[in-house]
Motif scaffolding. Structure first.
Motif, PDB file in Angstrom:
ATOM      1  N   MET A 121      51.325 -61.971  29.957  1.00  0.00           N
ATOM      2  CA  MET A 121      49.895 -61.914  30.346  1.00  0.00           C
ATOM      3  C   MET A 121      48.994 -61.805  29.061  1.00  0.00           C
ATOM      4  O   MET A 121      48.048 -62.296  28.822  1.00  0.00           O
ATOM      5  CB  MET A 121      49.718 -60.704  31.035  1.00  0.00           C
TER       6      MET A 121
ATOM      7  N   GLU B  56      48.462 -65.340  27.916  1.00  0.00           N
ATOM      8  CA  GLU B  56      47.456 -65.794  28.783  1.00  0.00           C
ATOM      9  C   GLU B  56      46.246 -65.440  28.428  1.00  0.00           C
ATOM     10  O   GLU B  56      45.350 -66.082  28.662  1.00  0.00           O
ATOM     11  CB  GLU B  56      47.795 -65.486  30.408  1.00  0.00           C
ATOM     12  N   THR B  57      45.924 -64.116  28.041  1.00  0.00           N
ATOM     13  CA  THR B  57      44.757 -63.681  27.515  1.00  0.00           C
ATOM     14  C   THR B  57      44.269 -64.238  26.423  1.00  0.00           C
ATOM     15  O   THR B  57      42.944 -64.789  26.288  1.00  0.00           O
ATOM     16  CB  THR B  57      44.707 -62.083  27.413  1.00  0.00           C
TER      17      THR B  57
ATOM     18  N   LEU C 239      45.250 -67.224  25.217  1.00  0.00           N
ATOM     19  CA  LEU C 239      44.703 -68.702  25.763  1.00  0.00           C
ATOM     20  C   LEU C 239      43.449 -68.771  26.497  1.00  0.00           C
ATOM     21  O   LEU C 239      42.685 -69.747  26.000  1.00  0.00           O
ATOM     22  CB  LEU C 239      46.093 -69.374  26.195  1.00  0.00           C
ATOM     23  N   SER C 240      43.120 -67.809  27.216  1.00  0.00           N
ATOM     24  CA  SER C 240      41.740 -68.044  27.864  1.00  0.00           C
ATOM     25  C   SER C 240      40.774 -67.577  26.751  1.00  0.00           C
ATOM     26  O   SER C 240      39.646 -68.298  26.963  1.00  0.00           O
ATOM     27  CB  SER C 240      41.976 -66.582  28.867  1.00  0.00           C
ATOM     28  N   MET C 241      40.911 -66.836  25.892  1.00  0.00           N
ATOM     29  CA  MET C 241      39.958 -66.607  24.894  1.00  0.00           C
ATOM     30  C   MET C 241      39.590 -67.909  24.196  1.00  0.00           C
ATOM     31  O   MET C 241      38.627 -68.409  23.866  1.00  0.00           O
ATOM     32  CB  MET C 241      40.519 -65.618  23.995  1.00  0.00           C
TER      33      MET C 241
ATOM     34  N   THR D  64      40.317 -70.924  25.389  1.00  0.00           N
ATOM     35  CA  THR D  64      39.627 -71.698  26.261  1.00  0.00           C
ATOM     36  C   THR D  64      38.221 -71.587  26.107  1.00  0.00           C
ATOM     37  O   THR D  64      37.425 -72.689  25.999  1.00  0.00           O
ATOM     38  CB  THR D  64      40.096 -71.420  27.670  1.00  0.00           C
ATOM     39  N   THR D  65      37.756 -70.299  25.851  1.00  0.00           N
ATOM     40  CA  THR D  65      36.097 -70.253  25.821  1.00  0.00           C
ATOM     41  C   THR D  65      35.790 -70.573  24.556  1.00  0.00           C
ATOM     42  O   THR D  65      34.701 -71.387  24.427  1.00  0.00           O
ATOM     43  CB  THR D  65      35.901 -68.760  25.829  1.00  0.00           C
TER      44      THR D  65
ATOM     45  N   HIS E 113      35.740 -74.518  23.975  1.00  0.00           N
ATOM     46  CA  HIS E 113      35.150 -75.213  24.905  1.00  0.00           C
ATOM     47  C   HIS E 113      35.888 -76.114  25.749  1.00  0.00           C
ATOM     48  O   HIS E 113      35.487 -77.146  26.018  1.00  0.00           O
ATOM     49  CB  HIS E 113      33.996 -75.812  24.270  1.00  0.00           C
TER      50      HIS E 113
ATOM     51  N   LYS F 104      36.559 -76.125  28.924  1.00  0.00           N
ATOM     52  CA  LYS F 104      36.298 -76.348  30.005  1.00  0.00           C
ATOM     53  C   LYS F 104      35.401 -77.570  30.155  1.00  0.00           C
ATOM     54  O   LYS F 104      34.869 -78.160  31.147  1.00  0.00           O
ATOM     55  CB  LYS F 104      35.651 -75.158  30.713  1.00  0.00           C
TER      56      LYS F 104
ATOM     57  N   SER G  94      34.458 -67.478  16.352  1.00  0.00           N
ATOM     58  CA  SER G  94      33.446 -68.244  17.040  1.00  0.00           C
ATOM     59  C   SER G  94      32.400 -68.794  16.473  1.00  0.00           C
ATOM     60  O   SER G  94      31.603 -69.493  17.247  1.00  0.00           O
ATOM     61  CB  SER G  94      33.252 -67.491  18.341  1.00  0.00           C
TER      62      SER G  94
END
Length: 129
Positions: free
Chosen positions: A66, A69-70, A72-74, A76-77, A80, A82, A128
């Motif tokens: 997890m 996964e966290t 990788l989620s960061m 993703t944001t 960009h 998505k 970022s």
């Protein structure tokens, strides 16, 4: 160490078991933590079921997965992902290769070491800009 050592892409309609040849490649070198989508029954998608280094994680177990996964989620944001609209498959794969490399740099930047409260503090906001 939590690093990405290999990766590949597949069509959205493909089963996760399509990645088992990569998992087998590292059978003596690493433990792979995955969700139930990677489980292969004997004779269904794989000849002999799951590789010995594949650990199927039940929901709520193996929180190391997890953590990955966290992060990788960061990414993703921050990257960009998505809003990706590449015209060729090669360009999409290049973008994903960049994100994998960025993930490995971030993991090694400060390490995934717990603080005095046994919490791993995650922050990539400084990247970022």
């Amino acid at each position: 160490m939590g690093l990405i050592v290999d990766w590949d892409t597949a069509k959205e309609s493909d089963y996760d078991t399509v990645f088992q040849p990569i998992i087998v490649r590292y059978e003596t070198q690493s433990l792979i933590l995955a969700d139930r989508g990677f489980h292969a029954k004997s004779g269904f998608h794989a000849k002999s079921g799951d590789p010995s280094n594949l650990k199927i994680c039940k929901r709520g177990s193996w929180n190391d997965r997890m953590l990955v996964e966290t992060v990788l989620s960061m990414l993703t944001t921050i990257c960009h992902l998505k809003k990706v609209a590449h015209r060729t498959w090669a360009h999409l794969q290049a973008r994903l290769a960049f994100v994998n490399a960025a993930f490995n740099v971030l993991v090694q930047w400060r390490g995934l070491k717990p603080d005095q409260d046994q919490m791993i503090r995650l922050s990539i906001a400084e990247f970022s800009l």
